[in-house]
Design a protein around this motif. Structure first.
Motif, PDB file in Angstrom:
ATOM      1  N   GLU A 269     -39.166  42.502  27.381  1.00  0.00           N
ATOM      2  CA  GLU A 269     -39.952  41.317  27.718  1.00  0.00           C
ATOM      3  C   GLU A 269     -41.032  41.064  26.659  1.00  0.00           C
ATOM      4  O   GLU A 269     -41.233  39.933  26.219  1.00  0.00           O
ATOM      5  N   PHE A 270     -41.716  42.125  26.217  1.00  0.00           N
ATOM      6  CA  PHE A 270     -42.741  42.008  25.178  1.00  0.00           C
ATOM      7  C   PHE A 270     -42.130  41.507  23.881  1.00  0.00           C
ATOM      8  O   PHE A 270     -42.664  40.604  23.231  1.00  0.00           O
ATOM      9  N   LYS A 271     -41.005  42.086  23.515  1.00  0.00           N
ATOM     10  CA  LYS A 271     -40.349  41.718  22.259  1.00  0.00           C
ATOM     11  C   LYS A 271     -39.886  40.265  22.291  1.00  0.00           C
ATOM     12  O   LYS A 271     -40.045  39.531  21.319  1.00  0.00           O
ATOM     13  N   ALA A 272     -39.328  39.832  23.415  1.00  0.00           N
ATOM     14  CA  ALA A 272     -38.872  38.449  23.527  1.00  0.00           C
ATOM     15  C   ALA A 272     -40.043  37.469  23.504  1.00  0.00           C
ATOM     16  O   ALA A 272     -39.922  36.365  22.961  1.00  0.00           O
ATOM     17  N   THR A 273     -41.175  37.884  24.061  1.00  0.00           N
ATOM     18  CA  THR A 273     -42.328  36.993  24.119  1.00  0.00           C
ATOM     19  C   THR A 273     -43.074  36.932  22.798  1.00  0.00           C
ATOM     20  O   THR A 273     -43.433  35.858  22.325  1.00  0.00           O
ATOM     21  N   PHE A 274     -43.318  38.091  22.182  1.00  0.00           N
ATOM     22  CA  PHE A 274     -44.232  38.146  21.045  1.00  0.00           C
ATOM     23  C   PHE A 274     -43.565  38.420  19.694  1.00  0.00           C
ATOM     24  O   PHE A 274     -44.103  38.049  18.662  1.00  0.00           O
ATOM     25  N   LEU A 275     -42.453  39.097  19.680  1.00  0.00           N
ATOM     26  CA  LEU A 275     -41.884  39.527  18.405  1.00  0.00           C
ATOM     27  C   LEU A 275     -40.604  38.799  18.030  1.00  0.00           C
ATOM     28  O   LEU A 275     -39.843  39.272  17.191  1.00  0.00           O
ATOM     29  N   ALA A 276     -40.371  37.676  18.640  1.00  0.00           N
ATOM     30  CA  ALA A 276     -39.199  36.879  18.275  1.00  0.00           C
ATOM     31  C   ALA A 276     -39.487  36.209  16.934  1.00  0.00           C
ATOM     32  O   ALA A 276     -40.514  35.551  16.776  1.00  0.00           O
ATOM     33  N   PRO A 277     -38.611  36.383  15.967  1.00  0.00           N
ATOM     34  CA  PRO A 277     -38.840  35.747  14.660  1.00  0.00           C
ATOM     35  C   PRO A 277     -38.862  34.231  14.808  1.00  0.00           C
ATOM     36  O   PRO A 277     -38.045  33.653  15.515  1.00  0.00           O
ATOM     37  N   SER A 278     -39.837  33.618  14.164  1.00  0.00           N
ATOM     38  CA  SER A 278     -39.916  32.167  14.219  1.00  0.00           C
ATOM     39  C   SER A 278     -40.364  31.643  12.862  1.00  0.00           C
ATOM     40  O   SER A 278     -41.078  32.313  12.124  1.00  0.00           O
TER      41      SER A 278
END
Length: 132
Positions: free
Chosen positions: A66-75
């Motif tokens: 959940e943390f990775k999907a929220t904050f660490l998704a490359p954009s």
């Protein structure tokens, strides 16, 4: 079980009308039922504080996902602006983005995600505060 509270009757030592004084005309007496401090029963708490729940491996993985999907998704940041932050904060953010993020995760995209989450969380409050 009655408590053995000893009070000092010397007014020079205890002149602040303490709650535990034995005078009946004490305006600071917090006992509503007419008890004086020497009549209070002592109750010892035998209950232990609740033990902290262990977080299982599956829950940790779920939290990380959940943390990775929220904050660490490359954009890709289209219209970027420079921001000045302290070096120690930059180093922490860089370490998190480099170790926990994917190959394309940058510190900028991590900071952007943190700020978007913060603005979503406090957006309504900031509108109320703005009108104060």
């Amino acid at each position: 079980m009655k408590s053995d509270i000893t009070t000092n009757t010397n007014p020079a030592v205890n002149s602040d009308n303490a709650v535990n004084s034995t005078t009946t005309a004490n305006p600071d007496n917090l006992f509503d039922n007419g008890q004086t401090a020497t009549e209070v029963t002592v109750v010892t708490a035998t209950t232990e504080p609740p033990k902290q729940q262990r977080i299982g491996k599956q829950q940790r993985k779920s939290n990380f996902a959940e943390f990775k999907a929220t904050f660490l998704a490359p954009s890709k940041l289209v219209k970027r602006h420079p921001v000045n932050i302290e070096d120690s904060v930059w180093e922490k953010l860089e370490r998190i983005a480099r170790i926990l993020g994917d190959r394309d995760t940058t510190v900028g995209s991590y900071i952007n995600a943190i700020l978007v989450e913060h603005l979503n969380l406090y957006g309504d409050d900031t509108e109320i505060w703005r009108k104060l």
